[in-house]
Design a protein around this motif. Sequence first.
Motif, mmCIF file in Angstrom:
data_model
loop_
_atom_site.group_PDB
_atom_site.id
_atom_site.type_symbol
_atom_site.label_atom_id
_atom_site.label_comp_id
_atom_site.label_asym_id
_atom_site.label_seq_id
_atom_site.Cartn_x
_atom_site.Cartn_y
_atom_site.Cartn_z
ATOM 1 N N SER A 96 35.271 64.658 34.130
ATOM 2 C CA SER A 96 36.607 64.878 34.687
ATOM 3 C C SER A 96 37.244 63.535 34.997
ATOM 4 C CB SER A 96 36.533 65.691 35.979
ATOM 5 O OG SER A 96 35.960 66.951 35.736
ATOM 6 N N ILE A 97 38.542 63.450 34.741
ATOM 7 C CA ILE A 97 39.277 62.226 35.055
ATOM 8 C C ILE A 97 40.388 62.561 36.036
ATOM 9 C CG2 ILE A 97 40.735 60.379 34.126
ATOM 10 C CD1 ILE A 97 39.206 60.681 31.509
ATOM 11 N N MET A 98 40.411 61.827 37.137
ATOM 12 C CA MET A 98 41.430 62.062 38.156
ATOM 13 C C MET A 98 42.224 60.783 38.397
ATOM 14 S SD MET A 98 39.687 64.528 40.976
ATOM 15 C CE MET A 98 41.327 65.058 41.484
ATOM 16 N N VAL A 153 37.774 65.716 17.214
ATOM 17 C CA VAL A 153 38.429 65.926 18.511
ATOM 18 C C VAL A 153 39.499 67.008 18.435
ATOM 19 C CG1 VAL A 153 38.067 63.610 19.426
ATOM 20 C CG2 VAL A 153 40.068 64.059 18.005
ATOM 21 N N SER A 154 39.590 67.799 19.513
ATOM 22 C CA SER A 154 40.752 68.675 19.621
ATOM 23 C C SER A 154 41.337 68.548 21.016
ATOM 24 C CB SER A 154 40.390 70.119 19.293
ATOM 25 O OG SER A 154 39.278 70.536 20.028
ATOM 26 N N PHE A 155 42.642 68.702 21.097
ATOM 27 C CA PHE A 155 43.363 68.541 22.354
ATOM 28 C C PHE A 155 43.756 69.902 22.928
ATOM 29 C CE2 PHE A 155 43.982 64.282 20.758
ATOM 30 C CZ PHE A 155 44.102 63.503 21.895
ATOM 31 N N ILE A 156 43.601 70.022 24.241
ATOM 32 C CA ILE A 156 44.143 71.185 24.941
ATOM 33 C C ILE A 156 45.021 70.624 26.056
ATOM 34 C CG2 ILE A 156 43.602 73.155 26.421
ATOM 35 C CD1 ILE A 156 40.997 73.461 24.826
ATOM 36 N N ALA A 212 41.041 67.556 27.189
ATOM 37 C CA ALA A 212 41.927 68.491 27.876
ATOM 38 C C ALA A 212 42.778 67.733 28.892
ATOM 39 C CB ALA A 212 41.098 69.567 28.569
ATOM 40 N N ASP A 213 44.092 67.826 28.730
ATOM 41 C CA ASP A 213 45.013 67.099 29.613
ATOM 42 C C ASP A 213 45.684 68.081 30.562
ATOM 43 O OD1 ASP A 213 46.531 65.183 30.797
ATOM 44 O OD2 ASP A 213 47.428 64.426 28.941
ATOM 45 N N THR A 235 31.290 68.374 23.994
ATOM 46 C CA THR A 235 31.584 67.298 24.933
ATOM 47 C C THR A 235 33.022 67.490 25.419
ATOM 48 O OG1 THR A 235 30.168 65.868 23.629
ATOM 49 C CG2 THR A 235 31.662 64.787 25.190
ATOM 50 N N ILE A 236 33.201 67.467 26.737
ATOM 51 C CA ILE A 236 34.539 67.729 27.277
ATOM 52 C C ILE A 236 34.990 66.567 28.148
ATOM 53 C CG2 ILE A 236 35.921 69.269 28.740
ATOM 54 C CD1 ILE A 236 34.123 71.567 27.850
ATOM 55 N N VAL A 237 36.205 66.108 27.898
ATOM 56 C CA VAL A 237 36.828 65.120 28.772
ATOM 57 C C VAL A 237 38.113 65.750 29.282
ATOM 58 C CG1 VAL A 237 37.699 62.769 29.003
ATOM 59 C CG2 VAL A 237 35.900 63.262 27.329
ATOM 60 N N MET A 238 38.177 65.959 30.593
ATOM 61 C CA MET A 238 39.287 66.727 31.147
ATOM 62 C C MET A 238 40.019 65.957 32.246
ATOM 63 S SD MET A 238 39.177 70.332 33.215
ATOM 64 C CE MET A 238 38.392 69.641 34.672
ATOM 65 N N VAL A 239 41.329 65.871 32.096
ATOM 66 C CA VAL A 239 42.175 65.293 33.141
ATOM 67 C C VAL A 239 42.626 66.416 34.063
ATOM 68 C CG1 VAL A 239 44.455 64.291 33.582
ATOM 69 C CG2 VAL A 239 43.024 63.382 31.736
ATOM 70 N N THR A 240 42.503 66.205 35.362
ATOM 71 C CA THR A 240 43.006 67.209 36.298
ATOM 72 C C THR A 240 43.472 66.544 37.588
ATOM 73 O OG1 THR A 240 42.498 69.217 37.542
ATOM 74 C CG2 THR A 240 40.685 67.671 37.229
#
Length: 224
Positions: free
Chosen positions: A35-37, A85-88, A165-166, A193-198
């Motif tokens: 997760s990226i904050m 990669v895919s974007f959500i 995921a943005d 693998t998930i990289v998510m901005v929240t």
Amino acid sequence: MIELSNISVDYGNGTNQISALKHISAHIEKGEFVSIMGRSGCGKTTLLNVIGGIIKPTSGQYMFDCKNVLAFQNKQLASFRNKNVSFIVQNFALVNELTVYQNVMLPLIYARLKKNESKHRVDEALKAVDIVQYGDKFPPQLSGGERQRVAIARSIAADTQVILADEPTGALDEQNGRMVMELFRELNHSGKTIVMVTHDGELAKYGSRILTMKDGEFIHISER
Ligand SMILES: Nc1ncnc2c1ncn2[C@@H]1O[C@H](COP(=O)(O)OP(=O)(O)OP(=O)(O)O)[C@@H](O)[C@H]1O
Ligand SMILES: [Mg+2]
């Protein structure tokens, strides 16, 4: 799998120049959920776009599966994006003029997959997020939560190793937000693998690691 070293991204030039990322380094393993904050404008979307091969950094090195992404020519880059990669995103990025089924099929058409294989994958993806019954509907006919499930189905069908995921829950109420996070958790357990901005500290905890950014840098890294 994802190895960012000393990445900087500057937008604009001269007195208008903005340093969106400042010498960022990060290592993300296959199968991680990160997760990226951080505050608005700190560089989160820019970072996802670098990882997704959408933005070429001003300087630094980016290795993906030991391949030098920044050395890719256009064709290699397009294939890298398609396969890996895919974007959500927050507002789902669906094509309103296409049905749900066609939206999920779209990346497979770009990937030039065989028709039978494509159909099979789309059916499975719609099933996985429980929207088979909406296949013939158009995105504007669906609720926000349903649209986000379509976007996730598209990502499942594309079967990329990495999902970027943005703020995927930014346009959703709490209940739908949690539903989306549970789907992410399942995808992660299935090996993605998930990289998510929240912006939501509670949702960030779905990640096994939280990276906090400020003014284009990481300021805090928490392991769970
Ligand atoms: N295409 C662009 N041209 C010029 N400046 C840009 C561009 N895209 C982003 N920026 C600037 O770069 C900085 C980082 O932007 P970015 O979109 O990565 O932030 P963010 O953390 O995703 O913010 P938010 O939470 O609001 O989405 C900001 O100061 C922004 O104004
Ligand atoms: Mg952003």
